[in-house]
Design a protein around this motif. Structure first.
Motif, PDB file in Angstrom:
ATOM      1  N   ILE A  28      -3.507   0.723   2.567  1.00 29.59           N
ATOM      2  CA  ILE A  28      -3.793  -0.694   2.608  1.00 29.59           C
ATOM      3  C   ILE A  28      -3.474  -0.139   3.960  1.00 29.59           C
ATOM      4  N   ALA A  29      -2.955   0.063   4.908  1.00 33.19           N
ATOM      5  CA  ALA A  29      -2.690  -0.324   6.710  1.00 33.19           C
ATOM      6  C   ALA A  29      -4.080   0.329   6.522  1.00 33.19           C
ATOM      7  N   ALA A  30      -4.018   1.779   6.494  1.00 33.73           N
ATOM      8  CA  ALA A  30      -4.764   2.284   7.382  1.00 33.73           C
ATOM      9  C   ALA A  30      -6.081   1.781   6.791  1.00 33.73           C
ATOM     10  N   ALA A  31      -6.105   1.659   5.303  1.00 38.63           N
ATOM     11  CA  ALA A  31      -7.903   1.183   5.734  1.00 38.63           C
ATOM     12  C   ALA A  31      -8.030   0.075   5.937  1.00 38.63           C
ATOM     13  N   ASN A  32      -7.474  -0.674   6.809  1.00 38.81           N
ATOM     14  CA  ASN A  32      -7.920  -1.733   7.240  1.00 38.81           C
ATOM     15  C   ASN A  32      -7.808  -1.904   9.011  1.00 38.81           C
ATOM     16  N   ILE A  33      -7.845  -1.164   9.404  1.00 41.17           N
ATOM     17  CA  ILE A  33      -8.240  -0.323  10.882  1.00 41.17           C
ATOM     18  C   ILE A  33     -10.179   0.461  10.778  1.00 41.17           C
ATOM     19  N   ILE A  34      -9.868   1.063   9.650  1.00 47.53           N
ATOM     20  CA  ILE A  34     -11.409   1.574   9.608  1.00 47.53           C
ATOM     21  C   ILE A  34     -12.289  -0.093   8.881  1.00 47.53           C
ATOM     22  N   ALA A  35     -11.150  -0.473   8.285  1.00 46.27           N
ATOM     23  CA  ALA A  35     -12.797  -1.738   8.087  1.00 46.27           C
ATOM     24  C   ALA A  35     -13.008  -2.187   9.685  1.00 46.27           C
ATOM     25  N   TYR A  36     -11.968  -2.477   9.983  1.00 51.77           N
ATOM     26  CA  TYR A  36     -12.571  -2.848  11.207  1.00 51.77           C
ATOM     27  C   TYR A  36     -13.383  -2.332  12.004  1.00 51.77           C
ATOM     28  N   ILE A  37     -12.870  -1.065  12.238  1.00 53.43           N
ATOM     29  CA  ILE A  37     -14.582  -0.482  12.734  1.00 53.43           C
ATOM     30  C   ILE A  37     -15.083  -0.539  12.219  1.00 53.43           C
ATOM     31  N   LEU A  38     -15.403  -0.389  10.998  1.00 51.64           N
ATOM     32  CA  LEU A  38     -16.938  -0.209  10.583  1.00 51.64           C
ATOM     33  C   LEU A  38     -17.454  -1.554  10.829  1.00 51.64           C
ATOM     34  N   LEU A  74      -8.491   7.312  -5.753  1.00 52.42           N
ATOM     35  CA  LEU A  74      -8.919   6.119  -5.989  1.00 52.42           C
ATOM     36  C   LEU A  74      -8.726   5.028  -4.904  1.00 52.42           C
ATOM     37  N   PRO A  75      -7.488   4.367  -4.621  1.00 49.81           N
ATOM     38  CA  PRO A  75      -7.369   3.536  -3.723  1.00 49.81           C
ATOM     39  C   PRO A  75      -8.503   3.173  -2.495  1.00 49.81           C
ATOM     40  N   ALA A  76      -7.794   4.763  -1.880  1.00 48.28           N
ATOM     41  CA  ALA A  76      -8.576   4.717  -0.896  1.00 48.28           C
ATOM     42  C   ALA A  76     -10.039   4.204  -1.067  1.00 48.28           C
ATOM     43  N   ALA A  77     -10.344   5.106  -1.767  1.00 53.76           N
ATOM     44  CA  ALA A  77     -11.950   4.984  -2.341  1.00 53.76           C
ATOM     45  C   ALA A  77     -12.507   3.391  -1.796  1.00 53.76           C
ATOM     46  N   ILE A  78     -11.422   2.670  -3.219  1.00 52.47           N
ATOM     47  CA  ILE A  78     -11.980   1.109  -3.085  1.00 52.47           C
ATOM     48  C   ILE A  78     -11.774   0.517  -1.283  1.00 52.47           C
ATOM     49  N   LEU A  79     -11.071   1.208  -0.606  1.00 49.60           N
ATOM     50  CA  LEU A  79     -10.783   0.330   0.303  1.00 49.60           C
ATOM     51  C   LEU A  79     -11.341   0.327   1.185  1.00 49.60           C
ATOM     52  N   LEU A  80     -11.743   1.679   1.003  1.00 50.85           N
ATOM     53  CA  LEU A  80     -13.235   2.245   2.406  1.00 50.85           C
ATOM     54  C   LEU A  80     -14.354   1.491   1.594  1.00 50.85           C
TER      55      LEU A  80
END
Length: 419
Positions: free
Chosen positions: A282-292, A332-338
């Motif tokens: 979740i923490a890692a996906a947030n920074i990826i989502a911010y960049i995207l 599955l969790p990583a894919a949903i968050l990304l």
């Protein structure tokens, strides 16, 4: 910045680095080196999403499942399922599906379910004359029902990404979960009939069935208990998760009387480990989502889909194909968050209900859990059965067909899930 992040992420995955670490390092490096944000702010972006009240539901639901699944409850559920469907063709396979459906309403985790049920049922099936590969196939496929049955951890994650009601997602997921269960039971029956699998010959009296049903009732009531509390607005999902832990403690200590300090410690340890893994992603996906998002990627993808694919039927088909492919390589969790932020933008552009999108994503990405090359439940079940992955995949054909049919139904018949 987006290109550098994606290149770094793919390279780390190719180096066999865990997904969570790959996301953190590639996202943080892209922000601090190529972007305008200092490294201290990048660290804050990583920790920000973990400070969320709704996410507290995840460790509590995991703990309640761990407390209930590790005692006599599992044996009671397997015994009840055997009484109900064991006498039919492919009966032991159907026992696995029924057990997965009920356990899914307790654990909320497909991987935990594959491990717990597989350890009990696969050796039993092999002793009764079933092929080990078939037992592993049924376990790996049916365990993904836990990704839909309340309390589903993937649905909680989707709710945090899309700002959708967790209660609405839980309620909408029940019918697709039961459709998967019914379809897989039918597949087991047809396979057992065609290949002449042995059937259980023990006969049970009505009194024995009633007694077993009564002892298994606390587990059977867990998903009903969760949905009723949420539907009636009595408690929030986080409050329900805490109540579920109290319920599990009472059931284990008062009804089954098998609660020990070792079981509690084991459940707590498993909860900490599992929650840590989920929170890292979740923490890692947030920074990826911010960049995207800062690069306008979700909006650009949504605009491209509307402009070139045009019709919602084609756009939903493209979404399904993309997720089926991504689910083969990402947990599955990583894919949903990304994928969540981008797909939410597309759904808003074509008028697709976000609750329906959440169910589509969970069904889709759950298929990836028993699909090579990185299917988690597939590997867990194959290891328990001591069978080659290739042999198990050959047995999975009918179960892939059932899952695809259910996926098409939830994608194009919204009345099944929005009511």
């Amino acid at each position: 910045m987006t290109a550098q992040m994606l290149i770094g992420f793919v390279l780390f995955l190719l180096m066999a680095m865990p997904v969570g670490y790959s996301l953190v390092i590639s996202g943080w490096a892209a922000l601090s080196v190529f972007g305008p944000m200092p490294s201290s702010m990048a660290v804050m972006k990583i920790f920000q999403p973990t400070q969320s009240f709704p996410l507290l539901a995840i460790p509590f639901f995991i703990l309640s499942g761990g407390l209930m699944m590790s005692g006599k409850l599992g044996q009671k559920l397997v015994g009840l399922a055997s009484m109900l469907v064991g006498k039919y063709h492919g009966g032991l396979g159907q026992v696995t599906v029924v057990g997965s459906t009920v356990f899914g309403g307790v654990s909320g985790s497909s991987v935990a379910e594959a491990s717990a049920l597989g350890s009990m049922l696969i050796p039993w099936q092999k002793r009764e004359g079933y092929p080990g590969a078939f037992g592993a196939a049924v376990t790996s496929a049916s365990s993904v029902i836990a990704g839909l049955m309340p309390p589903s951890i993937p649905l909680i994650l989707f709710a945090t990404v899309s700002n959708t009601s967790i209660a609405s997602l839980f309620i909408a997921a029940v019918i697709p979960a039961l459709m998967l269960a019914g379809g897989m039971m039918l597949a087991c029956n047809l396979i057992g009939r065609r290949r002449g699998f042995p059937r259980l010959t023990l006969k049970y009296t009505g009194a024995e069935i009633r007694n077993t049903l009564f002892t298994a009732l606390p587990a059977l009531l867990m998903p009903v208990f969760i949905v009723v509390l949420l539907r009636a607005g009595i408690a929030t999902p986080t409050e329900v998760s805490v109540i579920a832990v109290a319920y599990a403690l009472v059931v284990s200590s008062v009804i089954y009387r098998d609660l020990t300090a070792e079981r509690v410690m084991s459940a707590l340890t498993n909860t900490v480990i599992t929650t840590g893994i989920v929170m890292l992603i979740i923490a890692a996906a947030n920074i990826i989502a911010y960049i995207l998002t800062s690069g306008g990627v979700p909006q650009a993808v949504a605009q491209w889909a509307v402009e070139y694919l045009k019709h919602p039927i084609l756009i939903i088909l493209a979404i399904n194909l993309l997720m089926l492919f991504i689910g083969m390589f990402l947990d599955l969790p990583a894919a949903i968050l990304l994928l969540g932020p981008t797909l939410v933008s597309i759904a808003n552009a074509i008028g697709l209900d976000l609750v329906q999108l959440g169910i589509i994503m969970c069904v889709n990405l759950s298929i990836g859990l028993f699909t090579p090359p990185i299917g988690t439940t597939l590997f867990v079940s194959s290891a328990i059965a001591r069978e080659r992955i290739g042999a198990v995949v050959k047995e999975l054909g009918p179960f892939y067909l059932v899952a695809i049919v259910v996926l098409l139904l939830v994608s194009y018949v919204p009345a099944l899930i929005i009511y």
